[in-house]
Write an enzyme that holds these catalytic residues in place. Sequence first.
Site: not given
Length: 510
Positions: A272-273, A276
């Site tokens: 997820h990160e 980003h």
Amino acid sequence: MTTEEAYQRLLAIVQEVNDLERAAAVLGWDQQVNMPMRGNRARAEQIGTLRRLAHARLTSPETGELLDRLAAADLPPDGLEAGVVVATRRVYERERRVPERLVTAVELAAGEAFEAWLAARRERRWAVFAPAFERLLGLVVEVADAVAAGAPDQDLAHRRYDSLLYLSEPGVTTARLEAVFATLKSALVPLVQAIQAKGGEDRERLLHGDFPEDRQEALLRRAVTAIGFDLERGRIDRSVHPFETSFDVDDVRITVRYDRNHFGRAFFAALHEAGHGLYEQGLPRAARRTPLGRAISSGVHESQSRLWENLVGRSEGFWRHFLPVVREAFPAAFGEASLDAMVRAVNAARPSLIRVEADEVTYNLHIVVRFEIELGLLAGDLTVADVPAAWREKMAAYLGVTPTDDLEGALQDIHWSSGGIAAFPSYTIGNVIAAALFAAAKADVPQLEEGFARGEFAPLLDWLRTHLHSLGARYDTEAMLERVTGRGLDPEPYVRYIRDKFSALYDLDR
Ligand code: ZN
């Protein structure tokens, strides 16, 4: 002053603003990764000072004059200069509309609300939080009324919600969100019920076991590198809550938290990160230190994290490639695990009380609950004291579960305690955009998903770089989607993706 001189002057201003903001971000990163607990107060002051300097510099009358002059100057519309002017105008207008007095008042009230929120969580009672939240909410309403970005013919709640969205999701309206949520509700509520009716064993149990941190770390480094996160231009650290922050296109930070007894937590947080982070590492280098070199909005940012975490990281192709690696790292837990069992485990769906633990099917229903409550609060139809009851009622209606106390209910998220009203929809906007972009990428790139099974993720990343990352903030959310998918914010691709995927996973009748 020539046009070139005016542009250089504007550039000098936005670069200074950027450096102040990025320095504040470094302090924020350090606060969560390294700082001793007692450093909080000093750190808040330091970050506050940098942010105030940045705000004052950006919103000075000189910036407005330069923007006016450059808007009249006939710059080539597709060029870098015009892009910088348009993107700067957008942040300038946004920041300028919130009076300095209110910024400070909200900061103070948020500090008190956060303390009250912590105390309320200890007692598991909303009533402990309510008075401080009420004061903070009053100030947020003042901000919304000062910004006044909503259409004048709307009712008060819609006008205010539009104003708050204007600050976080420029280009997205409340009316648009209501349509999106209505579609999602009518598709997802029956799907959740159908999955529940199937019953069956606890598919997620496979992910519980003993997973030493060093081996988890080696594995997730391998995974984020495989999808393209560049560790020469980024770092992975640990923090209590995983997050991503960036100081430059060449310095992007992500953090994770390890759970020794659960395989999925750190692994998917890392994907997820890193999602980003991939966005930040792909922003246009030529627009460094300017508003053009930044992400479009938090919703678009979230689309990138969710795309890599869910549409890639929970896909069968991904696990075809990654399961052998994971088996080798954790033979006791996964030595015997079949591909099918692994894919079912990482996609286990079940209504739960806590948003951050929710799966892809139920997640947006948690957001609907919050969105509807926020609208009620802004309209004055709902009082602060009524929130827990409204929460229980909506959770029961949409998800079929009811919290036993407020800690499992309206006190679970930090957002409201910091004044983050109208912030939750960004998560749903992210889910919806992720599916729309993924569908567009699949239509453009042959064999995209098949490639995942061979560990080939670059074609997807290249596509995202071309159609989104490298454009920076040239377009707002709706305009970007219009260009890439031919439609604005449209939940259809998301609904189709969820229905297809989970009907297959749970053998549902179509
Ligand atoms: Zn995120």
